[in-house]
Design a protein around this motif. Structure first.
Motif, short mmCIF file in Angstrom:
data_model
loop_
_atom_site.label_atom_id
_atom_site.label_comp_id
_atom_site.label_asym_id
_atom_site.label_seq_id
_atom_site.Cartn_x
_atom_site.Cartn_y
_atom_site.Cartn_z
N HIS A 1 0.56 -1.36 -0.32
CA HIS A 1 -0.32 -0.48 -0.05
C HIS A 1 0.87 1.55 -0.05
N ALA A 2 0.46 2.21 -0.98
CA ALA A 2 0.87 3.43 -0.46
C ALA A 2 1.32 4.16 0.28
N SER A 3 2.58 4.98 1.02
CA SER A 3 2.34 5.15 2.61
C SER A 3 3.07 7.03 2.64
N VAL A 4 2.43 7.67 3.59
CA VAL A 4 2.74 9.10 3.42
C VAL A 4 3.02 9.15 4.77
N HIS B 1 3.48 9.91 12.05
CA HIS B 1 3.91 8.97 11.39
C HIS B 1 3.07 8.33 9.96
N ILE B 2 3.11 7.48 10.06
CA ILE B 2 3.51 6.87 8.21
C ILE B 2 1.94 6.73 8.42
N ASP B 3 1.43 7.06 7.84
CA ASP B 3 -0.51 6.53 7.03
C ASP B 3 -0.48 6.17 5.93
N TYR B 4 -1.22 4.73 5.77
CA TYR B 4 -1.37 3.95 4.32
C TYR B 4 -2.54 3.75 4.10
N LEU B 5 -2.17 4.54 2.96
CA LEU B 5 -3.71 4.57 1.90
C LEU B 5 -3.86 3.25 0.96
N HIS C 1 -5.61 5.15 7.22
CA HIS C 1 -4.99 5.24 8.31
C HIS C 1 -3.50 4.55 9.08
N HIS C 2 -3.46 4.32 10.24
CA HIS C 2 -1.86 4.37 11.10
C HIS C 2 -2.07 3.72 12.51
N SER C 3 -0.99 2.62 12.40
CA SER C 3 -1.10 1.52 13.60
C SER C 3 -1.35 2.26 14.94
N HIS C 4 -2.05 2.02 16.01
CA HIS C 4 -2.07 2.63 17.06
C HIS C 4 -2.31 1.66 17.35
N TYR D 1 -6.10 0.39 14.04
CA TYR D 1 -5.04 0.96 13.21
C TYR D 1 -6.55 2.75 13.89
N ASP D 2 -5.88 3.43 13.21
CA ASP D 2 -6.77 4.63 13.45
C ASP D 2 -7.63 5.80 12.32
N GLU D 3 -7.96 5.82 11.96
CA GLU D 3 -8.46 6.50 9.98
C GLU D 3 -7.71 8.33 10.60
N CYS D 4 -7.24 8.84 9.35
CA CYS D 4 -6.68 10.04 9.30
C CYS D 4 -7.11 10.11 8.06
#
Length: 101
Positions: free
Chosen positions: A23-26, A31-35, A41-44, A48-51
């Motif tokens: 998955h693309a990431s940014v 933190h790093i979000d995965y698209l 969302h990102h690991s928490h 995972y939490d939505e962003c």
């Protein structure tokens, strides 16, 4: 934009994101979000939490296919441009590459 104090868990997520998960990431703040599947969302902890990445530039993975009229992918109007639905996410042409949307 979602801040560090907001907590919006993403339920039912069984895939583990990492640098090689496909998955693309940014980078987003600390933190790093995965698209993935139209959202970020990102690991928490154990979930995972939505962003909200509005205003964040996320370049899509490189691919040989060119999106445009008649390319075979669904076109979706998005503000002042068109996104193309591709492999479960949306790409938009941007300065010689595609952005994730």
């Amino acid at each position: 934009m979602t801040t560090a104090t907001e907590h919006r868990p993403h339920a039912g997520h069984e895939h583990t994101h990492a640098g090689d998960c496909g998955h693309a990431s940014v980078r987003h703040g600390d933190h790093i979000d995965y698209l993935h599947d139209g959202h970020a969302h990102h690991s928490h902890g154990d979930h995972y939490d939505e962003c909200n990445l509005e205003g964040v530039h996320a370049e899509a993975e490189a691919h040989q296919h060119s999106h445009g009229d008649g390319c075979g992918h669904e076109a979706v109007a998005h503000g002042d441009h068109v996104d193309y639905v591709h492999d479960g996410h949306r790409h938009a042409v941007h300065e010689g590459h595609y952005d994730e949307h």
